[in-house]
Design an enzyme around this catalytic site. Structure first.
Site, mmCIF file in Angstrom:
data_model
loop_
_atom_site.group_PDB
_atom_site.id
_atom_site.type_symbol
_atom_site.label_atom_id
_atom_site.label_comp_id
_atom_site.label_asym_id
_atom_site.label_seq_id
_atom_site.Cartn_x
_atom_site.Cartn_y
_atom_site.Cartn_z
ATOM 1 C CB SER A 118 41.352 45.929 38.638
ATOM 2 O OG SER A 118 41.606 44.890 37.732
ATOM 3 C CD GLN A 151 37.194 42.617 33.251
ATOM 4 O OE1 GLN A 151 37.885 43.151 32.383
ATOM 5 N NE2 GLN A 151 37.435 41.394 33.686
ATOM 6 N N GLY A 152 34.181 45.800 35.970
ATOM 7 C CA GLY A 152 34.601 46.353 37.262
ATOM 8 C C GLY A 152 35.135 45.282 38.186
ATOM 9 C CB SER A 186 50.399 40.168 35.220
ATOM 10 O OG SER A 186 50.897 39.229 36.155
ATOM 11 C CG ASN A 187 52.294 37.904 29.974
ATOM 12 O OD1 ASN A 187 51.073 38.060 30.009
ATOM 13 N ND2 ASN A 187 52.961 37.841 28.827
ATOM 14 C CD GLU A 188 55.276 39.560 35.366
ATOM 15 O OE1 GLU A 188 54.102 39.976 35.241
ATOM 16 O OE2 GLU A 188 56.220 39.963 34.655
ATOM 17 C CD GLU A 211 40.244 39.467 30.726
ATOM 18 O OE1 GLU A 211 39.738 39.110 31.802
ATOM 19 O OE2 GLU A 211 40.806 40.565 30.568
HETATM 20 C C1 LIG Z 1 45.204 49.380 30.075
HETATM 21 C C2 LIG Z 1 44.566 48.529 31.129
HETATM 22 C C3 LIG Z 1 43.228 48.226 31.045
HETATM 23 C C4 LIG Z 1 42.607 47.502 32.045
HETATM 24 N N1 LIG Z 1 41.250 47.283 31.973
HETATM 25 C C5 LIG Z 1 40.621 46.705 33.018
HETATM 26 C C6 LIG Z 1 39.204 46.610 33.042
HETATM 27 O O1 LIG Z 1 38.508 47.022 32.110
HETATM 28 N N2 LIG Z 1 38.608 46.082 34.137
HETATM 29 C C7 LIG Z 1 39.327 45.599 35.188
HETATM 30 O O2 LIG Z 1 38.734 45.122 36.141
HETATM 31 N N3 LIG Z 1 40.681 45.664 35.210
HETATM 32 C C8 LIG Z 1 41.335 46.214 34.148
HETATM 33 N N4 LIG Z 1 42.708 46.309 34.162
HETATM 34 C C9 LIG Z 1 43.439 45.914 35.364
HETATM 35 C C10 LIG Z 1 44.350 44.712 35.235
HETATM 36 O O3 LIG Z 1 43.631 43.550 35.232
HETATM 37 C C11 LIG Z 1 45.362 44.788 36.410
HETATM 38 O O4 LIG Z 1 46.223 45.845 36.127
HETATM 39 C C12 LIG Z 1 46.130 43.512 36.587
HETATM 40 O O5 LIG Z 1 45.330 42.547 37.152
HETATM 41 C C13 LIG Z 1 47.368 43.707 37.469
HETATM 42 O O6 LIG Z 1 47.018 44.272 38.692
HETATM 43 P P1 LIG Z 1 47.784 45.547 39.264
HETATM 44 O O7 LIG Z 1 47.821 46.565 38.220
HETATM 45 O O8 LIG Z 1 47.178 45.904 40.555
HETATM 46 O O9 LIG Z 1 49.263 45.063 39.497
HETATM 47 P P2 LIG Z 1 49.790 44.170 40.719
HETATM 48 O O10 LIG Z 1 48.897 43.029 40.936
HETATM 49 O O11 LIG Z 1 50.096 45.050 41.859
HETATM 50 O O12 LIG Z 1 51.133 43.605 40.109
HETATM 51 C C14 LIG Z 1 52.337 44.343 40.044
HETATM 52 C C15 LIG Z 1 53.402 43.430 39.491
HETATM 53 O O13 LIG Z 1 53.598 42.338 40.375
HETATM 54 C C16 LIG Z 1 53.444 41.119 39.668
HETATM 55 N N5 LIG Z 1 52.904 40.113 40.576
HETATM 56 C C17 LIG Z 1 51.809 40.211 41.360
HETATM 57 N N6 LIG Z 1 51.630 39.074 42.034
HETATM 58 C C18 LIG Z 1 52.620 38.228 41.677
HETATM 59 C C19 LIG Z 1 52.979 36.890 42.042
HETATM 60 N N7 LIG Z 1 52.265 36.194 42.916
HETATM 61 N N8 LIG Z 1 54.076 36.339 41.461
HETATM 62 C C20 LIG Z 1 54.818 37.051 40.564
HETATM 63 N N9 LIG Z 1 54.520 38.302 40.192
HETATM 64 C C21 LIG Z 1 53.431 38.893 40.750
HETATM 65 C C22 LIG Z 1 52.535 41.441 38.523
HETATM 66 O O14 LIG Z 1 52.698 40.523 37.456
HETATM 67 C C23 LIG Z 1 53.017 42.826 38.150
HETATM 68 O O15 LIG Z 1 54.151 42.725 37.351
HETATM 69 C C24 LIG Z 1 43.359 47.019 33.147
HETATM 70 C C25 LIG Z 1 44.725 47.297 33.212
HETATM 71 C C26 LIG Z 1 45.332 48.047 32.226
HETATM 72 C C27 LIG Z 1 46.794 48.330 32.346
#
Ligand SMILES: Cc1cc2nc3c(=O)[nH]c(=O)nc-3n(C[C@H](O)[C@H](O)[C@H](O)COP(=O)(O)OP(=O)(O)OC[C@H]3O[C@@H](n4cnc5c(N)ncnc54)[C@H](O)[C@@H]3O)c2cc1C
Lengths: 377, 401
Positions: free
Chosen positions: B129, B126-127, B386-388, B245
């Site tokens: 992020s 899945q591409g 994310s849960n947030e 998902e």
């Molecule tokens: C082990 C793992 C596997 C993954 N596999 C895939 C994959 O196969 N393909 C893929 O595309 N992605 C994948 N992901 C990516 C995942 O979907 C992202 O990590 C996720 O969407 C969060 O984005 P971020 O890491 O950039 O964090 P950010 O978006 O930068 O968030 C950082 C923090 O801020 C909080 N936050 C952000 N916005 C808000 C808001 N508006 N209000 C309150 N809180 C907020 C978040 O909840 C988090 O706690 C994977 C991630 C992990 C950790």
């Protein structure tokens, strides 16, 4: 009442923080540096708790707290806790004059790394659960059994090994403590990395013959000594934990200010502001209990000392876990990587939580003791 | 109202269970029971067994190889697979890109990809992020420029799970940088991982595991027939996929299985000469977890029953509850397992390590896996929205705040 550090203590803190400044990259493997260990010796850190008469600096629990907090911030892997705090504690409170002087000198110079071999496979957190046996012979003792979780047991030259000389497996009486040369015949060690990367070892003793003078203290009466030194170790660990937690809080707050999503720093979202505020509250409470543990580590009444130390471990365990988990969560994906330094702090915090009893274990102890302030009818 | 499963449903459950028992490779089962992740080979082998039986894609419409089971049976099936435990069909293919192709794809795409997804001939990743676009996915920058009958793709994806195994990656790419709203300039592209200019760099997770990667695109040529749906309407596919998902990440069956196992382990582990499970506070924590899990299970059944009645229109608001609580419970079980391991939880090991070294081990396998599992499971509240973000959804879309 005075929470301020003296000039000398401030100088100590600055020096230790300089020496233990964290590296940019997360630490790899289980390596630590003999080089830095020598620098600790030159700065007098390894002589810190020993009496001046034994060649030490004669400093106390507050100075140990200062050192350990800085080590927590820098994720220092060098065997300070096991050699100086625990090893040093067993030497100071347990060994006779001649041995004490000799070992204090060798620890202070950096020549001797010490490990405490106590935890056994079945024992979990109960200090009195010792099964490794020590049989009395005409010349001394024969030790037989396994110690499974021995931090820094892989490289230590000297091992303090607890053993049962009498009584049932869980009995308070009948536990003895021995000094064992790690190279002695019959000692085998298997090195492994603990969950946070601290080196550890399983230490196996196959009919290891020791002379009677290797016994520390009286036969069968070692548990109070072990408890006292464990309490001192917990106080030191609490200080280290505060260092670890403060870095996780700082890293998280600065990440909230710089990471942008939805066109603004994520720290602008109130949900995350409140979470960061809760982390800060947790840190402050933990810091206070680390200070309390430091103060109570030298308390003469073992019951009061032990309840206070347990109380601190409860606070540290719970708040440390909360802060670690939230720090990872608020970093998103980057918090899940080995490369980013936060993970190493999170793992160290998790280890600290498990060492010498988890929060539930200590909560039970405080409850059993009737709390911190015992009410008399 | 009757919360009990009918006797037909119970028979069906038994049938699924017997099939798994008779056909799942022993080593795969033992390894998963011990808490290891199934390997690539184990996942592939098992999905092919399921596919042969016609059970790899039970949720797909019957005309594309689905079973035609109603939603309760599909739930029972999934729960049995998770609880056995057996490897689940590869989510990226079966639950993500497959349904997108079925819903938005053309005939050629369906013919070309669906059978290979079902049989796991193609491993998908899945591409979505990117380094700058996680929660705010619509801000993604990876660009696809039209050049004759190709797109030229440039940019970077990250956190890509199992990209190292993948034959194909489905991507959200920006096809119109000038669109009025960021969501309006995005397309859904299928990209062959062997394309020149595409490189994968592994990222090691905090527990030492190797599951996520960065994927770089440097002038990667993608034929236009690999566009799914309408150009610049890829966000529709993304929303559709993400709502699936969310339901899939609750993993209640898996948590049930871990809980059952933890109860057993806690009966073996000793605390002060007594089984840990007799320790009041530990027993209460287990009970607490089980109660929450029961509530969630019934919530899930309510969601399903609703869907069964009304069809799959708008996702049930309660589905955000499933992701939120489901992942929290997955984490809690790892916390309790680590607690049960006690000081021997310090004896770390890699989750990808092979099962059962023959040497006399320093600590039992489950204790050695406890800390890395705890570390690794922090991810479940981060990914899949994310849960947030889930709480934001509940507050805004459900509560209207
Ligand atoms: C082990 C793992 C596997 C993954 N596999 C895939 C994959 O196969 N393909 C893929 O595309 N992605 C994948 N992901 C990516 C995942 O979907 C992202 O990590 C996720 O969407 C969060 O984005 P971020 O890491 O950039 O964090 P950010 O978006 O930068 O968030 C950082 C923090 O801020 C909080 N936050 C952000 N916005 C808000 C808001 N508006 N209000 C309150 N809180 C907020 C978040 O909840 C988090 O706690 C994977 C991630 C992990 C950790």
């Amino acid at each position: 009442m005075d929470f301020d550090l003296s000039d000398e203590q401030r100088l100590l803190r600055d020096n230790v923080e300089r020496l233990s400044a964290p590296t940019e990259a997360a630490p790899q493997g289980t390596a630590w540096s003999r080089e830095r260990w020598k620098q600790f010796a030159e700065l007098g850190l390894l002589a810190l708790p020993f009496d001046e008469a034994d060649g030490g600096l004669g400093w106390g629990a507050v100075e140990t707290m200062i050192v350990m907090e800085a080590f927590g911030k820098g994720l220092v892997r060098e065997p300070y806790l096991s050699t100086v705090v625990i090893g040093g504690g067993l030497v100071r409170h347990g060994c006779g004059d001649a041995v004490r002087k000799e070992l204090a000198g060798r620890i202070a110079s950096g020549e001797l790394v010490v490990a405490f071999a106590h935890v056994e496979r079945e024992a979990r957190h109960e200090l009195a659960d010792v099964a490794l046996s020590a049989r009395k012979t005409t010349e001394g003792f024969v030790l037989d059994g396994v110690k499974s979780v021995v931090p820094h047991g892989d490289e230590a030259e000297l091992l303090f090994v607890s053993a049962r000389t009498g009584g049932e497996r869980h009995a308070r009486d009948g536990i003895s403590l021995f000094r064992i040369d790690a190279k002695a015949k019959g000692v085998t060690r298997r090195a492994y990395g603990l969950a946070d990367g601290t080196p550890g070892a399983e230490v196996r003793l196959d009919n290891v013959v020791v002379s009677a003078d290797m016994l520390v203290g009286e036969v069968g009466k070692a548990l109070p000594l072990i408890e006292r030194v464990t309490d001192e170790a917990i106080a030191a660990l609490c200080a280290e934990a505060v260092g670890v937690m403060s870095v996780m809080c700082d890293m998280t707050v600065s990440y909230l200010k710089t990471r942008k999503q939805f066109g603004r720093p994520i720290g602008a979202f109130q949900a995350l502001q409140h979470r960061a505020a809760d982390m800060f509250i947790g840190l402050e409470q933990a810091r206070s209990m680390a200070v309390y543990a430091t103060m109570m580590a030298t308390e003469n009444d073992p019951a009061q000392r032990s309840a206070a130390i347990s109380a601190a471990k409860v606070t540290i365990g719970r708040n440390g876990r909360f802060i670690g988990e939230q720090a990872v969560q608020l970093h998103g994906g980057i918090g899940m990587t080995m490369e980013y330094r936060l993970g190493a702090y999170f793992k160290r915090m998790t280890s600290i939580g498990l060492m010498f009893g988890d929060a539930d274990h200590h909560l039970r102890k405080v409850a059993k003791a009737g709390g911190l302030e015992q009410i008399t009818a | 109202m009757d919360l009990r499963f009918t006797s037909e449903e119970q028979e069906f459950r038994q049938e699924v269970r017997s099939f798994i028992a008779a056909n799942l490779d022993q080593e795969t089962h033992a390894s998963m029971l011990a808490g290891h992740r199934p390997s690539k080979d184990q996942i592939v082998a098992w999905q092919r067994v399921l596919n042969k039986k016609g059970w790899a894609t039970v949720d797909w419409p019957a005309e594309f190889g689905g079973t035609g089971w109603n939603i309760i049976r599909r739930h029972i099936f999934r729960e049995e697979v998770q609880a056995y435990p057996a490897p689940e069909p590869l989510a990226f293919g079966v639950y993500m890109v497959g349904p997108v192709i079925i819903t938005f794809g053309n005939e050629d795409q369906k013919k070309k990809f669906l059978p290979r997804i079902a049989n796991l001939d193609d491993w998908w990743c899945q591409g979505f992020s990117e380094p700058g676009s996680g929660s705010d996915l619509a801000s993604l920058k990876t660009a696809a420029r039209r050049d004759g009958d190709h797109y030229i793709v440039n940019g970077q994806k990250t956190w890509t799970t199992y990209a190292q195994y993948a034959d194909w990656i489905f991507c959200l790419v920006r096809t119109n940088p000038q669109a009025a709203k960021p969501q309006e300039g995005i397309s859904f592209l299928l990209i062959d991982m062997k394309s020149p200019g595409l490189t994968v760099r592994p990222i090691v997770t905090v527990d030492g595991g190797r599951e996520i990667n960065e994927v770089f695109f440097d002038d990667v040529k993608v034929p236009i027939e690999n566009l799914v749906g309408v150009e610049n309407r890829g966000w529709d596919c993304a929303k559709f996929l993400l709502s699936n998902e969310r339901v899939n990440t609750a993993r209640i069956g898996a948590t049930k299985e871990r809980l059952r196992r933890l109860k057993k382990l806690a009966a073996e582990a000793q605390e002060g000469g007594r089984p840990l499970i007799e320790d009041q506070s530990f027993a209460e924590k287990l009970a607490d977890l089980e109660i929450e899990l029961k509530a969630l299970e019934i919530t899930q059944l309510r969601v399903l029953a609703n869907e069964n009645k009304n069809g799959k229109g708008k996702p049930d608001p309660a589905s955000s509850v499933l992701k939120l609580r489901g992942t929290e419970l997955q984490q809690r079980i790892t916390e309790l397992t680590l607690q049960a391991a006690g000081p021997h939880g310090l004896v770390g090991e890699n989750l990808d390590a092979p099962l059962g070294h023959n040497e006399d081990e320093i600590a039992p396998e489950w204790m050695r896996l406890a800390a890395p599992t705890y570390f690794n499971t922090r991810k479940v509240t981060i990914y899949g929205g994310s849960n947030e973000i889930q709480r934001n959804i509940i507050a805004k879309q459900i509560l209207g705040l």
